[in-house]
Each structure stands twice: as C-alpha cells, then as structure tokens.
Design an enzyme around this catalytic site. Structure first.
Site, short mmCIF file in Angstrom:
data_model
loop_
_atom_site.label_atom_id
_atom_site.label_comp_id
_atom_site.label_asym_id
_atom_site.label_seq_id
_atom_site.Cartn_x
_atom_site.Cartn_y
_atom_site.Cartn_z
N LEU A 93 -8.31 -15.46 -76.22
CA LEU A 93 -8.92 -14.58 -77.24
C LEU A 93 -10.08 -13.77 -76.63
O LEU A 93 -10.42 -12.70 -77.12
CB LEU A 93 -9.44 -15.42 -78.41
CG LEU A 93 -8.38 -16.10 -79.27
CD1 LEU A 93 -9.02 -17.14 -80.20
CD2 LEU A 93 -7.62 -15.06 -80.08
N GLY A 94 -10.68 -14.34 -75.61
CA GLY A 94 -11.79 -13.63 -74.97
C GLY A 94 -12.45 -14.53 -73.94
O GLY A 94 -12.10 -15.71 -73.82
N ARG A 95 -13.36 -13.96 -73.18
CA ARG A 95 -14.11 -14.79 -72.22
C ARG A 95 -15.44 -14.16 -71.87
O ARG A 95 -15.65 -12.97 -71.98
CB ARG A 95 -13.30 -15.07 -70.96
CG ARG A 95 -12.94 -13.87 -70.10
CD ARG A 95 -12.51 -14.34 -68.70
NE ARG A 95 -11.32 -15.19 -68.71
CZ ARG A 95 -11.14 -16.21 -67.87
NH1 ARG A 95 -12.06 -16.55 -67.00
NH2 ARG A 95 -10.03 -16.92 -67.90
N GLY A 96 -16.38 -15.02 -71.48
CA GLY A 96 -17.64 -14.57 -70.94
C GLY A 96 -17.75 -15.15 -69.55
O GLY A 96 -16.74 -15.59 -68.98
N ASP A 129 -28.50 -11.54 -78.96
CA ASP A 129 -27.40 -10.92 -78.21
C ASP A 129 -26.40 -10.27 -79.17
O ASP A 129 -25.19 -10.42 -79.03
CB ASP A 129 -26.71 -11.95 -77.30
CG ASP A 129 -25.96 -11.31 -76.14
OD1 ASP A 129 -26.19 -10.11 -75.84
OD2 ASP A 129 -25.11 -12.00 -75.53
N PHE A 167 -19.27 -17.91 -68.54
CA PHE A 167 -19.17 -19.37 -68.47
C PHE A 167 -18.24 -19.96 -69.53
O PHE A 167 -18.14 -21.16 -69.65
CB PHE A 167 -20.56 -20.00 -68.62
CG PHE A 167 -21.52 -19.50 -67.60
CD1 PHE A 167 -21.36 -19.82 -66.27
CD2 PHE A 167 -22.58 -18.68 -67.97
CE1 PHE A 167 -22.24 -19.34 -65.31
CE2 PHE A 167 -23.47 -18.20 -67.03
CZ PHE A 167 -23.29 -18.53 -65.69
N ALA A 168 -17.62 -19.10 -70.33
CA ALA A 168 -16.77 -19.61 -71.41
C ALA A 168 -15.44 -18.86 -71.46
O ALA A 168 -15.37 -17.68 -71.17
CB ALA A 168 -17.49 -19.44 -72.74
N VAL A 169 -14.41 -19.61 -71.82
CA VAL A 169 -13.11 -19.01 -72.10
C VAL A 169 -12.76 -19.43 -73.52
O VAL A 169 -12.99 -20.58 -73.90
CB VAL A 169 -12.02 -19.56 -71.14
CG1 VAL A 169 -10.68 -18.91 -71.43
CG2 VAL A 169 -12.40 -19.32 -69.70
N VAL A 170 -12.25 -18.49 -74.30
CA VAL A 170 -11.91 -18.81 -75.69
C VAL A 170 -10.40 -18.64 -75.87
O VAL A 170 -9.85 -17.60 -75.53
CB VAL A 170 -12.70 -17.91 -76.68
CG1 VAL A 170 -12.35 -18.27 -78.12
CG2 VAL A 170 -14.20 -18.05 -76.44
P1 ADP Z 1 -19.77 -15.89 -74.23
O1 ADP Z 1 -20.99 -16.70 -74.47
O2 ADP Z 1 -19.07 -16.27 -72.98
O3 ADP Z 1 -19.98 -14.40 -74.38
P2 ADP Z 1 -18.46 -15.82 -76.83
O4 ADP Z 1 -18.74 -16.86 -77.83
O5 ADP Z 1 -19.06 -14.47 -77.05
O6 ADP Z 1 -18.78 -16.38 -75.38
O7 ADP Z 1 -16.88 -15.65 -76.70
C1 ADP Z 1 -16.32 -14.76 -75.76
C2 ADP Z 1 -15.30 -13.89 -76.48
O8 ADP Z 1 -14.25 -14.74 -77.03
C3 ADP Z 1 -15.82 -13.11 -77.69
O9 ADP Z 1 -16.41 -11.89 -77.30
C4 ADP Z 1 -14.55 -12.92 -78.48
O10 ADP Z 1 -13.76 -11.88 -77.95
C5 ADP Z 1 -13.80 -14.24 -78.26
N1 ADP Z 1 -14.12 -15.23 -79.33
C6 ADP Z 1 -15.21 -16.01 -79.38
N2 ADP Z 1 -15.22 -16.78 -80.48
C7 ADP Z 1 -14.09 -16.46 -81.16
C8 ADP Z 1 -13.54 -16.89 -82.42
N3 ADP Z 1 -14.14 -17.81 -83.14
N4 ADP Z 1 -12.37 -16.33 -82.83
C9 ADP Z 1 -11.75 -15.39 -82.06
N5 ADP Z 1 -12.23 -14.94 -80.88
C10 ADP Z 1 -13.38 -15.46 -80.42
MG MG Z 2 -20.36 -13.21 -76.08
#
Ligand code: ADP
Ligand code: MG
Length: 368
Positions: free
Chosen positions: A36-39, A155, A41-44
């Site tokens: 769904l997304g990633r930063g 942020d 340090f995190a993958v979602v």
């Molecule tokens: P980071 O701290 O790495 O930026 P985020 O919490 O912003 O992590 O999550 C990274 C990305 O993952 C988000 O920008 C979004 O695209 C996706 N994402 C995060 N949480 C959700 C969620 N609850 N439902 C759908 N997509 C999500």
């Molecule tokens: Mg983020």
C-alpha cells in the site's frame, strides 16, 4: 489523551495500553495484493484477518534504524494512535505484533490511498474546490481534536492524509504519527523532523514550535490540493527553505485559475510567518470558505461525518493561543527529510539573491 506523567521531555510517550502480541502475525493474517505504501523504515501491506475476513493495513516497522534501537519511537507512535481512538479522522489501530526485528501495527485500511495521488492527477481526476472544502474540513476537525489533546502531528502532507475510498471520494484518515509529539509538560524538544516543502518557518529558525506549526502545513496542503503545485518547492532544499523563510508564495490567477478568492484568503490565514498570527484549527473551521452551509454546496454522501460530535464549530471553544501552549524549543540538531515523490514546484518566482545560511547543526541528511 496520553497521561502527561508518561511523556518525556521530548514529547514522547512511553506507556501503551495495547497488548503487544508475540505470536506469529502470519498465523492470524494473510497478506494480499501489492504494497500500500512505504517510507524509509516502514512498509505497509494490505492483509486479511483470518478469523473475520476483514481487510487491514499492516505497517511493518523496523526496530533498528541506522544502528540504533528505535523501539521506543514505535511505542510512542502506538501511544498517540491510542490517544486518538475517538478521533474519527485518525486511522484506527486494531492490533500490534512484535518479532525480533519488527513491530507490526495492524491498522484500519484506508483503501482510497493518499490524497497525494489526486493532488498530482490530471484535470478530470483532480479534486474540485468543493472536494477540497469537504476534505479540508475533515482534516481540520481531525487536527483540532489532536491539538485539543496536546498532540502535534508535525508531518502533515498529502502522503500522510489518506482516503477511505477514492471513487466515490471518501473521507480522510490522518496517518503516520512517527514524528508527532505530545506537548504535555514539555519545555524543550531536542530533535525535530519534518518534510522540507511542508515545514514551517519557525522550525527553520529554531524558534519554538507549537500546534501552529501543524497549521502552517495545512496551509501548504490546501494550496497543493487546490492547485497541484507545491508553493515553496525550489530546485533544491536550500531554495525551498529560502522560499519558506521569505514566504515567497505565488497567489496569482495563473496558479489559482477557477479557485475562489475565499480559498486564497483561507490559505493566507495559515501561511503567516508569525505562528501567533496563524489561524488555529478551530478558527479555520469558522472561516467563511469552510463555514458556509456545507450541505448546500457539497455532493458527497459522506457528509454525515461532518456532524460528528467532534465538530467544534457549533460550540464556542476557548480560542487556542500558540503562546499559551507549552513551548517546544528546538535545541540541537535536527534532520529534515524530503518527500519521496515529486509535486511540481510553484512558478519559479524565486531568485537566489542572498545565500541561505543553514544552521550548522542542521544535518542535511535525508532520513525518510
Ligand atoms: P512512514 O512513517 O514510513 O512514512 P506511513 O505511516 O506514512 O509510514 O505509511 C507509508 C505509506 O503507506 C503511506 O504514505 C500510505 O501510502 C500507506 N499507508 C499507511 N497507512 C495506511 C493505511 N492505514 N491504509 C492504507 N495505506 C496506508
Ligand atoms: Mg508517512
């Protein structure tokens, strides 16, 4: 609200109520589809809970980052999500798992993705002003609720504002409390993070930050949602910072074609250099651009959420004064991260006629 006794001097909360499960995540969930997304340090990833068949978003956070143990940062993120449980515009936390290397947050899935996608979309997919009015009201209701609980997000940007659905356009969910701080009993903050395009002038100037710092970012966010252009983005970080510190914003008709003057007035009430002059979230909700009769000019079927008990506009709350909130003072080094994807810069009105002296302690390092 997080118990103030649990808040350290950096605004981090160290106690959570959620039980951290140590059994295997994959025994209880199936991962489905692509990320769904990633930063950094995190993958979602999307997942389905086996017992209920319900869809969730699993945020996999590495505990070690750049050789440092960051478990307590993740605990803080969990604590803030817990404190925002009753906030309808903050993503809800379902469960937490821990492995030797990761913590997994099982979150409500915001299936419509980031508002970022529509901010940069072509005309027929881009937000209309009416869409932005409805979404901005929701963002403000969510942020007003956070600020009432002394939480600053720090942020707010289009990548951290998600939608419950994209077609039809759903409701917003604020995510990513990784940089947030709890301002109970805070005297100073030694480390601050942000995203250059959205960061407020006081952050760059080492001046105290407050709830008004989020309001600046909402001004930038609204500008981007209405125009598809990032008001301060320069060709590099220094140029971006200079644009911010000079409040070099283009409000011309070229950029705001077809956008009401009330919308521009609203943005101007937020892109004020002096945080004390910036509108608060509660004040924004009373701005004529947003406080008209929402039902008469909005077409969404999701308007019921605007009548949540959180809605502050009916009541007459104490005006929030950034001056009276505990001050977060930036004392030492901080890092600023750049957004991973691009929004086009505003019309390069900037001329580099004076050098931008970054504070020697700012590490020009990207951290997310
Ligand atoms: P980071 O701290 O790495 O930026 P985020 O919490 O912003 O992590 O999550 C990274 C990305 O993952 C988000 O920008 C979004 O695209 C996706 N994402 C995060 N949480 C959700 C969620 N609850 N439902 C759908 N997509 C999500
Ligand atoms: Mg983020």
């Amino acid at each position: 609200m997080p118990d103030s006794r649990m808040t350290n001097k950096n605004g981090m909360v160290s106690k959570i109520q959620t039980r951290i499960r140590t059994d295997l995540f994959k025994n209880n969930y199936d991962l489905v589809g692509k990320e769904l997304g990633r930063g950094k340090f995190a993958v979602v990833k999307k997942c389905i809970e086996k017992t209920t068949g319900k869809e969730y978003a699993a945020k996999f956070l590495r505990k070690r980052r750049k050789g440092e143990d960051c478990r307590m940062d993740i605990i803080h993120e969990i604590a803030v999500l817990e404190s925002a449980k009753s906030n309808p515009f903050v993503v809800s936390l379902h469960e937490v798992y821990e492995t030797t290397t990761e913590i997994i947050l099982v979150l409500e899935c915001a299936a419509g993705g980031e508002i970022f996608n529509q901010c940069v979309a072509d005309n027929d997919e881009a937000f209309t002003e009416q869409d932005v009015i409805r979404l901005a009201r929701q963002i403000l209701m969510g942020v007003a609720c956070l600020h009432r609980n002394n939480v600053v997000h720090l942020d707010l940007k289009p990548q951290n504002i998600l939608l419950t659905s994209s077609r039809p356009l759903g409701d917003i969910r604020i995510v990513d409390f990784g940089l947030s701080r709890c301002m109970d009993n805070i005297k100073e903050l030694r480390e601050i993070l942000g995203t250059p395009e959205y960061v407020a002038p006081e952050v760059l100037n080492y001046e105290p930050i407050s709830t008004a710092t989020d309001m600046w970012s909402i001004g930038v966010l609204t500008y981007v949602m209405l125009t598809g252009e990032s008001p301060f983005l320069g060709s590099d970080k220094q140029e971006t910072f200079l644009n911010i510190s000079q409040i070099n914003v283009d409000y011309s008709q070229d950029v705001f074609e077809g956008v009401s003057s009330l919308a521009i007035d609203f943005i101007k009430s937020l892109l004020q250099k002096n945080p004390r002059k910036r509108a608060t979230a509660e004040e924004c909700l009373k701005h004529p651009w947003l406080s008209g009769h929402p039902h008469s000019h909005l077409h969404s079927s999701h308007l019921s959420s605007l009548d949540e008990p959180e809605t502050p506009e009916e009541s007459d709350p104490e005006p929030e004064s950034p001056a009276s909130t505990p001050e977060l003072v930036i004392m030492a080094s901080y890092t600023l991260c750049s957004s991973q994807r691009e929004i086009k810069p505003g019309r390069g009105t900037f001329t580099f006629d004076e050098p931008f002296h970054t504070h020697p302690e700012i590490k020009q390092e990207l951290i997310c």
